[in-house]
Structures are given as C-alpha cells and as structure tokens.
Motif scaffolding. Structure first.
Motif, mmCIF file in Angstrom:
data_model
loop_
_atom_site.group_PDB
_atom_site.id
_atom_site.type_symbol
_atom_site.label_atom_id
_atom_site.label_comp_id
_atom_site.label_asym_id
_atom_site.label_seq_id
_atom_site.Cartn_x
_atom_site.Cartn_y
_atom_site.Cartn_z
ATOM 1 N N ALA A 62 0.805 -1.456 -0.086
ATOM 2 C CA ALA A 62 0.456 -0.321 0.114
ATOM 3 C C ALA A 62 0.726 1.588 -0.059
ATOM 4 C CB ALA A 62 -0.954 0.086 0.743
ATOM 5 N N VAL A 63 1.505 1.040 -0.115
ATOM 6 C CA VAL A 63 3.524 2.065 -0.252
ATOM 7 C C VAL A 63 2.491 2.757 -1.350
ATOM 8 C CG1 VAL A 63 5.372 3.049 -1.195
ATOM 9 C CG2 VAL A 63 5.397 1.172 0.675
ATOM 10 N N ARG A 64 2.284 2.836 -2.952
ATOM 11 C CA ARG A 64 1.596 3.473 -3.546
ATOM 12 C C ARG A 64 -0.238 4.334 -3.237
ATOM 13 N NH1 ARG A 64 4.080 -0.706 -5.167
ATOM 14 N NH2 ARG A 64 5.708 -0.824 -6.402
ATOM 15 N N VAL A 156 2.849 8.229 -19.504
ATOM 16 C CA VAL A 156 4.046 8.137 -19.271
ATOM 17 C C VAL A 156 4.560 7.133 -18.954
ATOM 18 C CG1 VAL A 156 6.044 9.521 -19.207
ATOM 19 C CG2 VAL A 156 3.549 10.432 -20.450
ATOM 20 N N ALA A 157 4.175 6.968 -17.643
ATOM 21 C CA ALA A 157 4.700 6.470 -16.623
ATOM 22 C C ALA A 157 4.903 4.374 -16.928
ATOM 23 C CB ALA A 157 4.453 6.414 -15.202
ATOM 24 N N LEU A 193 6.386 4.429 -11.762
ATOM 25 C CA LEU A 193 5.279 4.213 -11.144
ATOM 26 C C LEU A 193 4.928 5.378 -9.666
ATOM 27 C CD1 LEU A 193 2.244 3.809 -12.503
ATOM 28 C CD2 LEU A 193 2.745 1.223 -11.356
ATOM 29 N N ILE A 194 6.033 4.941 -9.135
ATOM 30 C CA ILE A 194 5.895 5.413 -7.416
ATOM 31 C C ILE A 194 6.338 7.392 -7.744
ATOM 32 C CG2 ILE A 194 6.828 5.593 -5.310
ATOM 33 C CD1 ILE A 194 7.561 2.609 -5.547
ATOM 34 N N LEU A 222 12.835 8.001 -4.465
ATOM 35 C CA LEU A 222 12.120 7.008 -3.645
ATOM 36 C C LEU A 222 12.034 5.797 -3.659
ATOM 37 C CD1 LEU A 222 11.038 6.543 -1.155
ATOM 38 C CD2 LEU A 222 8.723 6.668 -1.527
ATOM 39 N N GLY A 223 11.476 5.585 -6.209
ATOM 40 C CA GLY A 223 11.438 4.467 -6.521
ATOM 41 C C GLY A 223 12.548 3.831 -5.944
#
Length: 352
Positions: A62-64, A156-157, A193-194, A222-223
């Motif tokens: 659940a970080v995202r 883009v991600a 994505l992050i 962070l990613g």
C-alpha cells in the motif's frame, strides 16, 4: 501526531489509511471486468482464494496508495481527491505483476500461487491487459480540467515501466551490465510508477506542473531507494517475509544492483563471481534451477564479499536523501511534508 522515522507505527497507519481509502474503489473498479476476469483479478489481489471464497489478503504494501492520497493533500486538496489516482496506479502496478510473474516464471507471490500457475498464462495476460485499460478509464472518468493531465502522467509512467521490464529481461541474457544501466532500468521499472503515485493525486488536486514535477522527482528517487531495498531482499530476504523462494533473484539470474555492483568491483571475489555467473549463463534454465542451496549461498557470499550488498544499502540511502531533498521549496502543509519524509525513512530503513 505526525509520524517520524522513530515511529513506524504511525507510518503503518499512513499506509493503512491509503489502503482503506483506495480498496473500496479498487474493488468496485475490478467488478467491472467481464467474467472470469473479475474472479481471476480478485484472486490476484488476495480478496478470494482459487475457489472464489473470501480471503483476507491485503493486496500488498500500500505504498503507492499512501503516496497518492498524500500528494493530493500536498496540493491542499482532501485526501479523497487522490483516490482515483491511487486506484489507477494500483491497477497499472498489478497489470505489471501479472505479466512479470508469467515472464519470470514466478510461481509464488504473497505466499500464494501466482495467477498464471492457477488459471494459466492466457488468463494472466488477459487480466493484466484489462487492468491496464481500466486504469486509464478510472482517471479519465474524474473529468474536469485536471483529468487529462493526470492521464498523461499515468501513460508516460506506464510506458517507462514497460521499458524497464524489457531492459530487465534483456539484462538476464547479457554477461555484462553496468551500474548506470541497472539504475536506469530500475528507475523505469519501479521508479516511474512510484513517481506517478507521488504526483498524480496533486495533479488531480489542481497543483501546477512545477510542483507536480518536484513531487514526481521525490517519487522517482524514492522508487530507486525502494527497489534497492527490494534487491537486497531478493537475495538475502527471509522467504517467510518476502513470500518468494530463497535466493529468488539469483535463481532468475537477475542483474540486480547487488550483483552488478559486485561484478563492477575489483578483487578476487568479483573475479570468482564473474567466472561463476559466466558459466551459469551457458547452462540451460532447467539445470540452473536444480542447483542446491549451497550453490546459491556461495554466489550470495561472493556478492557480499565483493561489496555488492553494502554498495546497494548505501545507494538506497543516497536515493532516499535525494528524494527528500526534492521536497525543498515546495509549498505544502508541514504535516504532509513530515509524512512524506517519514514514509521515505520507513521504506529505506524499516524494510531492510
């Protein structure tokens, strides 16, 4: 109380808040899928078992979602503003997991058989594709002037994530991969994505592009820190915690950061590791998978002796510091800034 790097329980509360806000909307989105894809997706997310009975899976770290609702608050919007972005990011993330598990031949995820193992490769591909399409639908349905901006960042991600997966697969077939190449791949496969999660909620909340770019930079670095820690866990992680086989990344011949850093080092350990991995590359996959635990343990020991483990831990900290620095000068509530910093601390320090 705002969380800090000395208060992991408060950070876990942040993660749980992101999960609790996003999960009902995520479940509703998945229910749009045609049978049997809705049931297959529910199994993948951990909501049901293979027979369709309710299960208590939590769907991941659940970080995202936590980042997405925090980014909405960074824009001065209510956390609920970020929920469509959180759902979309989770759908794209899980699209990639379904396909990655199939491409990598992974049979376990979160202590359960993977979708391709239970339902077959065709369902893993179809459900992954459906989640990807659904993610774009969810963002665009928010309407308003900010939906198109958010959808573009998500697109883009996603492209960069796919680029990273292609690079990762290509690296498995190459004898030599540089550290800079590995960081670029991980910046695409994980960081993109992050980065989107850290900015898309703010975009939906109406923040300007300069601020969104700064939040994206925070998420990108962070990613990279997140992936560096995952690379350590992929070799030395406890299978009870990771849900994967021991020495998971070594079994898959992954050119992860510890391996690449060790191969780039000087000294006898790096030379011996190079010789072993060169010989491994000439073996058929089925022979490599039959290695006993001592064979993988020997490779892990050489990686550590050559400095790959310590270099990766140091890189996780460097990327963490760069991520936190990207927040400097951004206008946001003090509480939100503290929570973003605390979440970064938790990811790099507490997950090791």
């Amino acid at each position: 109380m705002s969380p800090s790097n000395s208060d992991p329980a408060a950070v876990r509360a942040l993660l749980e808040r992101g999960r609790s806000l996003a999960t009902p909307a995520l479940r509703a989105a998945v229910q749009r899928l045609a049978p049997p894809m809705d049931a297959v997706a529910a199994y993948h997310f951990g909501w049901t078992d293979a027979e369709g009975r309710p299960a208590d899976g939590d769907g991941g770290k659940a970080v995202r979602p936590a980042l997405t609702v925090l980014s909405a608050e960074a824009a001065g919007a209510p956390p609920e503003t970020g929920v469509p972005g959180a759902v979309a990011v989770e759908l794209v993330h899980n699209f990639s997991l379904l396909h990655d598990d199939l491409m990598d031949g992974d049979e376990q995820r979160r202590h359960r058989d993977t979708v391709w193992k239970v339902y077959g490769p065709a369902q893993a591909i179809l459900v992954g594709d459906a989640l990807f399409a659904l993610a774009n639908e969810i963002v665009l349905e928010t309407g308003g002037e900010h939906a198109a901006r958010a959808a573009r960042r998500l697109a883009v991600a996603t492209r960069r994530l796919i680029d990273g997966q292609a690079q990762d697969i290509a690296f498995e077939q190459r004898e030599a991969v540089g550290v800079a190449e590995c960081l670029e791949m991980e910046g695409n496969k994980t960081g993109a994505l992050i980065a989107c999660a850290a900015s898309i909620g703010a975009v939906l909340g109406g923040v300007d592009d300069r601020s969104a770019d700064a939040l994206e930079a925070y998420g990108h670095h962070l990613g990279l820190a997140f992936q560096a820690v995952d690379d350590l866990l992929g070799i030395w992680g406890d299978p009870q915690s990771t849900g994967k086989q021991p020495w998971s990344d070594l079994r898959q011949r992954k050119k992860s950061l510890p391996v690449v850093a060790a191969l780039a080092a000087e000294g006898r350990a790096a030379e011996r590791l190079t010789d072993l991995l060169t010989a491994d590359a000439k073996k058929p996959p089925e022979e490599f998978q039959d290695f006993d635990e001592e064979e993988f343990a020997a490779r892990a020991a050489l990686i550590e002796e050559a400095g790959g483990r310590q270099w990766t831990a140091d890189e996780a900290r460097r990327q963490h510091d760069t991520a936190v620095g990207a927040l400097d000068g951004l206008d946001m509530p003090d509480r939100v800034r503290e929570e973003l910093v605390a979440l970064a601390d938790f990811i790099v320090v507490r997950r090791k």
